[in-house]
Structures are given as structure tokens and as C-alpha cells.
Design a protein around this motif. Structure first.
Motif, PDB file in Angstrom:
ATOM      1  N   VAL A  44       1.441  14.582 -15.075  1.00 48.00           N
ATOM      2  CA  VAL A  44       2.031  14.680 -13.739  1.00 48.00           C
ATOM      3  C   VAL A  44       3.452  15.216 -13.876  1.00 48.00           C
ATOM      4  O   VAL A  44       4.272  14.662 -14.614  1.00 48.00           O
ATOM      5  N   GLU A  45       3.754  16.302 -13.178  1.00 50.20           N
ATOM      6  CA  GLU A  45       5.078  16.904 -13.286  1.00 50.20           C
ATOM      7  C   GLU A  45       6.093  16.203 -12.395  1.00 50.20           C
ATOM      8  O   GLU A  45       7.254  16.044 -12.777  1.00 50.20           O
ATOM      9  N   SER A  46       5.683  15.791 -11.193  1.00 49.82           N
ATOM     10  CA  SER A  46       6.567  15.050 -10.295  1.00 49.82           C
ATOM     11  C   SER A  46       5.704  14.393  -9.231  1.00 49.82           C
ATOM     12  O   SER A  46       4.522  14.722  -9.073  1.00 49.82           O
ATOM     13  N   PHE A  47       6.304  13.455  -8.501  1.00 51.71           N
ATOM     14  CA  PHE A  47       5.535  12.775  -7.464  1.00 51.71           C
ATOM     15  C   PHE A  47       6.474  12.239  -6.393  1.00 51.71           C
ATOM     16  O   PHE A  47       7.669  12.056  -6.604  1.00 51.71           O
ATOM     17  N   ASP A  48       5.902  12.017  -5.203  1.00 57.29           N
ATOM     18  CA  ASP A  48       6.591  11.344  -4.105  1.00 57.29           C
ATOM     19  C   ASP A  48       5.793  10.091  -3.756  1.00 57.29           C
ATOM     20  O   ASP A  48       4.560  10.080  -3.883  1.00 57.29           O
ATOM     21  N   ILE A  49       6.504   9.067  -3.270  1.00 62.35           N
ATOM     22  CA  ILE A  49       5.844   7.838  -2.828  1.00 62.35           C
ATOM     23  C   ILE A  49       6.180   7.604  -1.368  1.00 62.35           C
ATOM     24  O   ILE A  49       7.353   7.629  -0.979  1.00 62.35           O
ATOM     25  N   THR A  50       5.146   7.409  -0.562  1.00 62.35           N
ATOM     26  CA  THR A  50       5.339   6.991   0.819  1.00 62.35           C
ATOM     27  C   THR A  50       4.594   5.670   0.995  1.00 62.35           C
ATOM     28  O   THR A  50       3.393   5.596   0.723  1.00 62.35           O
ATOM     29  N   VAL A  51       5.307   4.652   1.421  1.00 60.43           N
ATOM     30  CA  VAL A  51       4.717   3.323   1.567  1.00 60.43           C
ATOM     31  C   VAL A  51       4.165   3.161   2.982  1.00 60.43           C
ATOM     32  O   VAL A  51       4.830   3.498   3.966  1.00 60.43           O
ATOM     33  N   GLU A  99       0.858  -1.192   0.000  1.00 67.04           N
ATOM     34  CA  GLU A  99       0.000   0.000   0.000  1.00 67.04           C
ATOM     35  C   GLU A  99       0.890   1.236   0.000  1.00 67.04           C
ATOM     36  O   GLU A  99       1.831   1.329   0.786  1.00 67.04           O
ATOM     37  N   ALA A 100       0.581   2.157  -0.876  1.00 63.76           N
ATOM     38  CA  ALA A 100       1.406   3.358  -0.997  1.00 63.76           C
ATOM     39  C   ALA A 100       0.530   4.586  -1.165  1.00 63.76           C
ATOM     40  O   ALA A 100      -0.530   4.540  -1.799  1.00 63.76           O
ATOM     41  N   LEU A 101       0.986   5.686  -0.578  1.00 64.76           N
ATOM     42  CA  LEU A 101       0.402   7.000  -0.828  1.00 64.76           C
ATOM     43  C   LEU A 101       1.299   7.711  -1.833  1.00 64.76           C
ATOM     44  O   LEU A 101       2.502   7.871  -1.598  1.00 64.76           O
ATOM     45  N   VAL A 102       0.731   8.097  -2.955  1.00 66.82           N
ATOM     46  CA  VAL A 102       1.482   8.761  -4.019  1.00 66.82           C
ATOM     47  C   VAL A 102       1.003  10.211  -4.072  1.00 66.82           C
ATOM     48  O   VAL A 102      -0.189  10.481  -4.242  1.00 66.82           O
ATOM     49  N   TRP A 103       1.951  11.134  -3.906  1.00 67.27           N
ATOM     50  CA  TRP A 103       1.646  12.564  -3.842  1.00 67.27           C
ATOM     51  C   TRP A 103       2.017  13.191  -5.189  1.00 67.27           C
ATOM     52  O   TRP A 103       3.197  13.221  -5.563  1.00 67.27           O
ATOM     53  N   LEU A 104       1.015  13.676  -5.910  1.00 68.32           N
ATOM     54  CA  LEU A 104       1.221  14.153  -7.274  1.00 68.32           C
ATOM     55  C   LEU A 104       1.258  15.673  -7.338  1.00 68.32           C
ATOM     56  O   LEU A 104       0.464  16.357  -6.682  1.00 68.32           O
ATOM     57  N   ARG A 105       2.172  16.177  -8.151  1.00 67.68           N
ATOM     58  CA  ARG A 105       2.228  17.607  -8.442  1.00 67.68           C
ATOM     59  C   ARG A 105       1.953  17.806  -9.928  1.00 67.68           C
ATOM     60  O   ARG A 105       2.583  17.159 -10.777  1.00 67.68           O
ATOM     61  N   THR A 106       1.012  18.699 -10.207  1.00 64.64           N
ATOM     62  CA  THR A 106       0.612  18.929 -11.587  1.00 64.64           C
ATOM     63  C   THR A 106       0.071  20.344 -11.730  1.00 64.64           C
ATOM     64  O   THR A 106       0.010  21.105 -10.753  1.00 64.64           O
ATOM     65  N   THR A 107      -0.314  20.710 -12.929  1.00 62.11           N
ATOM     66  CA  THR A 107      -0.873  22.034 -13.194  1.00 62.11           C
ATOM     67  C   THR A 107      -2.389  22.011 -12.973  1.00 62.11           C
ATOM     68  O   THR A 107      -3.018  20.951 -13.063  1.00 62.11           O
ATOM     69  N   PRO A 146      -0.461  -6.036  -5.308  1.00 61.56           N
ATOM     70  CA  PRO A 146       0.099  -7.312  -4.850  1.00 61.56           C
ATOM     71  C   PRO A 146       1.590  -7.268  -4.570  1.00 61.56           C
ATOM     72  O   PRO A 146       2.070  -7.902  -3.627  1.00 61.56           O
ATOM     73  N   THR A 147       2.377  -6.534  -5.378  1.00 65.58           N
ATOM     74  CA  THR A 147       3.831  -6.558  -5.247  1.00 65.58           C
ATOM     75  C   THR A 147       4.418  -5.167  -5.492  1.00 65.58           C
ATOM     76  O   THR A 147       3.750  -4.272  -6.022  1.00 65.58           O
ATOM     77  N   SER A 148       5.693  -5.019  -5.150  1.00 62.36           N
ATOM     78  CA  SER A 148       6.395  -3.765  -5.429  1.00 62.36           C
ATOM     79  C   SER A 148       6.521  -3.529  -6.927  1.00 62.36           C
ATOM     80  O   SER A 148       6.513  -2.371  -7.390  1.00 62.36           O
ATOM     81  N   GLU A 149       6.644  -4.609  -7.696  1.00 62.07           N
ATOM     82  CA  GLU A 149       6.710  -4.474  -9.155  1.00 62.07           C
ATOM     83  C   GLU A 149       5.410  -3.877  -9.694  1.00 62.07           C
ATOM     84  O   GLU A 149       5.420  -3.061 -10.626  1.00 62.07           O
ATOM     85  N   ASP A 150       4.290  -4.271  -9.095  1.00 58.63           N
ATOM     86  CA  ASP A 150       3.006  -3.696  -9.513  1.00 58.63           C
ATOM     87  C   ASP A 150       2.934  -2.218  -9.156  1.00 58.63           C
ATOM     88  O   ASP A 150       2.360  -1.421  -9.903  1.00 58.63           O
ATOM     89  N   LEU A 151       3.510  -1.820  -8.015  1.00 53.15           N
ATOM     90  CA  LEU A 151       3.556  -0.410  -7.656  1.00 53.15           C
ATOM     91  C   LEU A 151       4.387   0.366  -8.668  1.00 53.15           C
ATOM     92  O   LEU A 151       4.022   1.476  -9.071  1.00 53.15           O
ATOM     93  N   TYR A 152       5.511  -0.213  -9.077  1.00 56.37           N
ATOM     94  CA  TYR A 152       6.351   0.440 -10.076  1.00 56.37           C
ATOM     95  C   TYR A 152       5.571   0.675 -11.373  1.00 56.37           C
ATOM     96  O   TYR A 152       5.601   1.771 -11.949  1.00 56.37           O
ATOM     97  N   ARG A 153       4.838  -0.344 -11.816  1.00 55.94           N
ATOM     98  CA  ARG A 153       4.051  -0.181 -13.041  1.00 55.94           C
ATOM     99  C   ARG A 153       2.921   0.828 -12.838  1.00 55.94           C
ATOM    100  O   ARG A 153       2.577   1.577 -13.760  1.00 55.94           O
ATOM    101  N   PHE A 154       2.360   0.869 -11.632  1.00 56.23           N
ATOM    102  CA  PHE A 154       1.279   1.816 -11.346  1.00 56.23           C
ATOM    103  C   PHE A 154       1.736   3.257 -11.535  1.00 56.23           C
ATOM    104  O   PHE A 154       0.995   4.088 -12.077  1.00 56.23           O
ATOM    105  N   VAL A 155       2.962   3.573 -11.112  1.00 56.28           N
ATOM    106  CA  VAL A 155       3.423   4.963 -11.187  1.00 56.28           C
ATOM    107  C   VAL A 155       4.166   5.272 -12.482  1.00 56.28           C
ATOM    108  O   VAL A 155       4.509   6.442 -12.722  1.00 56.28           O
ATOM    109  N   THR A 156       4.413   4.276 -13.305  1.00 60.64           N
ATOM    110  CA  THR A 156       5.149   4.544 -14.548  1.00 60.64           C
ATOM    111  C   THR A 156       4.327   4.294 -15.809  1.00 60.64           C
ATOM    112  O   THR A 156       4.629   4.874 -16.862  1.00 60.64           O
ATOM    113  N   GLU A 157       3.290   3.455 -15.714  1.00 57.67           N
ATOM    114  CA  GLU A 157       2.581   3.060 -16.928  1.00 57.67           C
ATOM    115  C   GLU A 157       1.099   3.414 -16.936  1.00 57.67           C
ATOM    116  O   GLU A 157       0.413   3.185 -17.925  1.00 57.67           O
ATOM    117  N   SER A 158       0.586   3.981 -15.851  1.00 59.43           N
ATOM    118  CA  SER A 158      -0.850   4.248 -15.763  1.00 59.43           C
ATOM    119  C   SER A 158      -1.262   5.422 -16.640  1.00 59.43           C
ATOM    120  O   SER A 158      -0.467   6.323 -16.936  1.00 59.43           O
TER     121      SER A 158
END
Length: 317
Positions: A295-302, A233-241, A277-289
Motif C-alpha cells: 500500500v503506497e498511501s491511504f485515507d481513513i474516514t470514520v 467503523e472506518a472506511l479505509v481508502w487504499l492507493r497502490t500499484t 472494538p476500539t480506536s487502538e484496534d483500528l490503528y493496529r488494523f492499518v499499521t500491522e495487517s
């Protein structure tokens, strides 16, 4: 964490749509024997592995991102979880140590930000981010255990919507008592609600339907994501216009991996709570969604420990 089996997950999926559904209605939707559904569902509720609760309509919800003194994050999370007006309290990784949602009133925000958080044990710095709009809350999160036909039989709308924060109406004391009942146990019988609120059962039934219809209280079925094989489970903080906020939010609202998403006022414009399910799925969530465009930038807190969810304290162990 004990995993829910397939049958239990289907019961959970049905109750996520309608936390007050009768066992007969759940059994009918799932095409299962009512006695089996009632026995297993009652066991899940009585054991605390799932919980049906209500949340009062928030007037001025805000997120708190707290940095803590070394070793004090659990103490801070505990203190924020103990607040009657907190919805969740998580210990997380990264530059932030604790994240919590506080459902306060507009006239109390200044005192909360300037005094209450400053005197909360363990906090060395706190950032408050008012919620401007909910794109999704855990009320519309689903474990994905039902077929479309089963979900339709439970009354699932095509795409559940979460209402934005509004100033609550002044309600009579009997309605407040009824809301208190639903907050503690969303499946409480009309007979018991009537007894506690001091009204007739007919009145209790009518007022419950009105309060739910007016969104004065929102019902949800709580289950730990890890129990349904979503341990990351991760909280993803997005910065955008500004012009991208609504489009990104709409994309997040349609993403089944998202438990919670909201537009914020502060250093991040959107926060996303995703369970995978996995950290690999989190990686795909923030790179391929789909939502990553714009999105200009983001932080991830697990999330490493959830002391409170949906207004309910979890086992401290």
C-alpha cells in the motif's frame, strides 16, 4: 445501542450464513431448544434489531464520495439513502462528508454522475468511483459467534466468496416479483411469496432456489456492528500499484475484521470497511495487517452515522 447477548449473537451468526434457515435448523446447528431459538430470533427480527433482506445483483455499482456544504451532511446522507438504488449511505469524518454505494445500470451512470448527484441537496462536490470487483461484502461478514462445527452445520463454506458485478439477465415479471419479496423480507414464506407473485407454492419454491443459485438476488442478515461490540467503523481508502491490487484484496477477503472490500476505478484503488472494538484496534488494523505491504498511501474516514445498510433504512434517531 442495545448490545446483543451471547445467545442472540449465536442466532445472528447462524442467520448470517443462511438468512432463510428455519428455526429448527438453527436450533439443531447451535444445539439449543427450538422454542428458545424461535422466540428470541423472532423478537430480534420483529424489533428491527436485525433484518434479513435481499440485494439485487448489481450491474454497475459505484461509490459516491461527497463533500457537503457546512451542516448539510445529514441532509445529503438522507437524500442518498432515500434512493431505491442505494445500498448504503454513511456520514463520515475527514475530507469526505458522505459516502454511499449506488447500484445502478451502465446506461444510467452518465446521468447519475452529471445530473442526479449535482442536484442532490447539500453536495458541493462528488467523486464517483465505479466498483471493478468485490473482494468481500456484508454477505460474507461474520460476527464471530459460532464455533467451526456450528458454522459447518449451518452450511458455511470454507471462505465465502462474493461474485463480481455482472449485467443482470432479463427476467420474467413473476421472477421480478419474487425478487421484490426477498428484497423486502428474505425470510418471507414460500406461501406468501406465491400469493404475492401470483404463482403456485411449488413454483415459488423452485424459482426462489433458481434465483438464489444464479445470484440474481443475494441474501444477507443485517445487524449494527455496535450491537455486537464493534462500535468503531472506518472506511479505509487504499492507493497502490496495479500488480498489488489482487494480492491486497485477497488478504482483505480473509481478514475477519473486514465487512466490505472492493477494487475501484478512481483516486483510490481499493476501499475497505472495517469494524473494530476500539480506536487502538483500528490503528493496529492499518499499521500491522498483512495487506499493508504494497500500500503506497491511504485515507481513513470514520463512520459516524449509518442511515442505510444493505438497502435498508436505519432509524433516523
Amino acid at each position: 445501542m442495545t448490545l446483543l447477548d451471547a445467545f442472540e449473537r449465536r442466532i445472528v451468526g447462524a442467520l448470517q450464513i443462511n438468512p432463510r434457515a428455519s428455526w429448527r435448523a438453527v436450533a439443531h446447528a447451535l444445539d439449543e431448544h427450538e422454542r428458545s431459538v424461535a422466540r428470541r430470533g423472532t423478537e430480534l427480527l420483529s424489533s428491527g434489531r436485525i433484518a434479513a433482506v435481499g440485494i439485487r445483483r448489481p450491474a454497475a455499482p459505484l461509490l459516491v464520495r461527497a463533500r457537503c456544504a457546512p451542516g448539510s451532511a445529514p441532509v445529503t446522507s438522507e437524500a442518498l439513502a432515500a434512493r431505491a438504488d442505494s445500498s448504503f449511505s454513511y456520514v463520515v469524518t475527514g475530507s469526505t462528508d458522505v459516502v454511499a454505494e449506488i447500484l445502478t445500470r451502465r446506461d444510467q451512470v452518465a446521468h447519475l454522475a452529471s445530473v442526479e448527484l449535482a442536484t442532490t441537496p447539500g453536495i458541493t462536490h462528488a467523486e464517483t468511483l465505479p466498483v471493478l470487483k468485490y473482494f468481500r461484502t456484508i454477505r460474507s461478514w461474520r460476527v464471530g459467534a459460532l464455533t467451526p462445527q456450528e458454522a459447518a452445520a449451518m452450511g458455511e463454506p470454507q471462505l465465502p466468496l462474493d461474485t463480481p458485478a455482472m449485467e443482470p439477465l432479463d427476467l420474467p415479471s413473476q421472477d421480478q416479483d419474487i425478487i421484490d419479496c426477498l428484497v423486502g423480507d428474505a425470510r418471507m414464506s414460500f406461501e406468501e411469496i406465491a400469493r404475492r407473485a401470483g404463482v403456485s407454492e411449488t413454483t415459488a419454491r423452485r424459482r426462489v432456489h433458481w434465483l438464489l443459485g444464479q445470484d440474481m438476488v443475494q441474501l444477507r442478515l443485517l445487524v449494527e456492528p455496535a450491537a455486537v461490540q464493534l462500535p468503531v467503523e472506518a472506511l479505509v481508502w487504499l492507493r497502490t500499484t496495479p500488480q498489488n491490487i489482487e494480492r491486497i484484496g485477497d488478504s482483505l477477503r480473509r481478514d475477519v475484521r473486514v465487512r466490505y472490500a472492493a477494487a475501484l476505478a478512481g483516486s483510490a484503488q481499493i476501499v475497505v470497511d472495517a469494524t473494530l472494538p476500539t480506536s487502538e484496534d483500528l490503528y493496529r488494523f492499518v499499521t500491522e495487517s498483512e495487506w499493508t505491504s504494497g500500500v503506497e498511501s491511504f485515507d481513513i474516514t470514520v463512520v459516524v452515522r449509518a442511515r442505510k445498510r444493505g438497502g435498508r433504512l436505519n432509524d433516523p434517531s
